[in-house]
Design a protein around this motif. Structure first.
Motif, short mmCIF file in Angstrom:
data_model
loop_
_atom_site.label_atom_id
_atom_site.label_comp_id
_atom_site.label_asym_id
_atom_site.label_seq_id
_atom_site.Cartn_x
_atom_site.Cartn_y
_atom_site.Cartn_z
N MET A 168 46.71 13.64 16.37
CA MET A 168 48.29 13.28 17.18
C MET A 168 48.01 13.92 18.58
N LEU A 169 48.14 13.16 19.51
CA LEU A 169 48.55 13.65 21.19
C LEU A 169 49.25 14.58 21.14
N ARG A 170 48.50 15.57 21.93
CA ARG A 170 49.62 16.76 22.76
C ARG A 170 49.99 15.74 24.20
N THR A 171 51.61 16.15 24.82
CA THR A 171 51.41 16.29 25.70
C THR A 171 50.89 17.74 26.48
N LEU A 172 50.67 16.56 28.34
CA LEU A 172 50.16 17.57 28.97
C LEU A 172 52.16 17.16 29.50
N GLU A 173 52.79 18.22 30.30
CA GLU A 173 53.96 18.47 30.56
C GLU A 173 53.41 18.32 32.29
N VAL A 174 53.65 18.01 33.36
CA VAL A 174 53.58 17.71 34.85
C VAL A 174 54.75 18.21 35.69
N LEU A 175 55.40 19.44 36.00
CA LEU A 175 56.57 20.29 35.90
C LEU A 175 56.18 21.79 36.66
N PHE A 176 57.02 21.75 38.32
CA PHE A 176 57.10 22.95 39.20
C PHE A 176 57.99 23.62 38.10
N ASP A 177 57.77 25.22 38.54
CA ASP A 177 58.62 26.30 38.38
C ASP A 177 58.28 27.14 39.29
N PHE A 178 58.44 28.30 40.15
CA PHE A 178 57.88 29.18 40.91
C PHE A 178 57.39 29.66 39.74
N LEU A 179 56.13 30.08 40.37
CA LEU A 179 54.48 30.92 39.92
C LEU A 179 54.10 30.18 38.63
N ALA A 180 54.66 29.01 38.09
CA ALA A 180 54.06 28.65 37.31
C ALA A 180 52.61 27.34 37.13
N GLY A 181 53.31 26.71 38.56
CA GLY A 181 52.42 25.11 38.54
C GLY A 181 52.35 24.53 38.14
N PRO A 182 51.60 23.54 38.13
CA PRO A 182 52.21 22.16 37.43
C PRO A 182 51.15 21.73 36.64
N LEU A 183 50.67 22.59 35.88
CA LEU A 183 49.92 22.33 34.91
C LEU A 183 51.09 23.05 33.53
N TRP A 184 51.88 22.83 33.20
CA TRP A 184 53.03 23.71 31.96
C TRP A 184 52.09 24.29 31.05
N LYS A 185 51.98 25.33 30.96
CA LYS A 185 51.01 25.71 30.08
C LYS A 185 52.10 26.75 29.32
N ASP A 186 52.00 26.78 27.88
CA ASP A 186 53.05 27.42 27.37
C ASP A 186 52.10 28.12 25.79
N GLU A 187 50.75 27.86 25.99
CA GLU A 187 50.81 28.95 25.27
C GLU A 187 49.32 29.88 25.04
N PHE A 188 49.87 31.03 24.75
CA PHE A 188 49.17 32.63 24.66
C PHE A 188 48.19 32.09 23.52
N SER A 196 55.37 26.73 45.29
CA SER A 196 56.35 28.32 45.01
C SER A 196 56.61 28.62 46.18
N SER A 197 56.20 28.29 47.33
CA SER A 197 56.85 28.26 49.16
C SER A 197 57.36 27.80 49.39
N TYR A 198 58.05 27.39 48.48
CA TYR A 198 59.67 26.21 49.28
C TYR A 198 60.71 27.37 48.29
N TYR A 199 60.40 28.23 47.48
CA TYR A 199 61.91 29.27 46.61
C TYR A 199 61.73 30.26 48.28
N GLU A 200 62.99 29.67 47.85
CA GLU A 200 63.87 31.94 48.64
C GLU A 200 64.43 32.23 47.72
N PHE A 201 64.57 33.58 48.44
CA PHE A 201 64.96 34.61 47.65
C PHE A 201 66.48 34.85 48.76
N ASP A 202 67.74 34.85 47.83
CA ASP A 202 69.13 35.61 48.78
C ASP A 202 69.12 34.78 50.22
N SER A 203 68.67 33.53 49.96
CA SER A 203 68.64 32.88 51.29
C SER A 203 69.72 31.19 50.73
#
Length: 109
Positions: A1-21, A51-58
Motif C-alpha cells: 500500500m502506498l503512503r501519502t506524503l502531505e505537503v502542508l505548512f504549519d509554523f516551524l513544521a515545514g512542508p513535508l508533513w512528518k508524523d512518525e518518531f 514560518s516568517s509569515y507568522y506574527e505573534f501578538d500582532s
C-alpha cells in the motif's frame, strides 16, 4: 500500500508533513524521502520562509499569518514548492503519493 506524503505548512513544521518518531527523529516514514539530504535542505528553506509569515501578538491576534508578505513572496514560494515537488518524485520511485495542499493555496494568494 502506498503512503501519502502531505505537503502542508504549519509554523516551524515545514512542508513535508512528518508524523512518525523514528530513531529519535520526527520523520515522514518514507525512507527515500527521509534520507534525501537535498530534499530536507529544500524543505527547511521553505519552512523558514513560511514560518516568517507568522506574527505573534500582532494585528490584535495571538498568532497572525501575514498574507501580504505571502503574496509578496508568492513567486519565490511557488518556485521552491515546484522544486520540492520535482525532487520528491526523483527518489520516490513510486513509494508514495504526494498530496500537495500548499502550491494551490499559494497560487491563489
Amino acid at each position: 500500500m502506498l503512503r501519502t506524503l502531505e505537503v502542508l505548512f504549519d509554523f516551524l513544521a515545514g512542508p513535508l508533513w512528518k508524523d512518525e518518531f523514528i530513531d529519535g527523529k520526527v520523520r515522514a516514514g518514507i525512507l527515500a524521502i527521509d534520507d534525501d539530504k537535498a530534499l530536507q535542505t529544500l524543505s527547511n528553506q521553505i519552512c523558514e520562509l513560511c514560518s516568517s509569515y507568522y506574527e505573534f501578538d500582532s494585528n490584535g491576534q495571538d498568532c497572525w499569518f501575514n498574507e501580504g508578505q505571502g503574496k509578496a513572496d508568492k513567486p519565490l514560494m511557488l518556485e521552491l514548492l515546484g522544486k520540492l515537488n520535482a525532487r520528491i518524485t526523483e527518489p520516490n520511485y513510486g513509494s508514495c503519493v504526494v498530496d500537495d495542499r500548499e502550491a494551490p493555496r499559494f497560487g491563489a494568494l
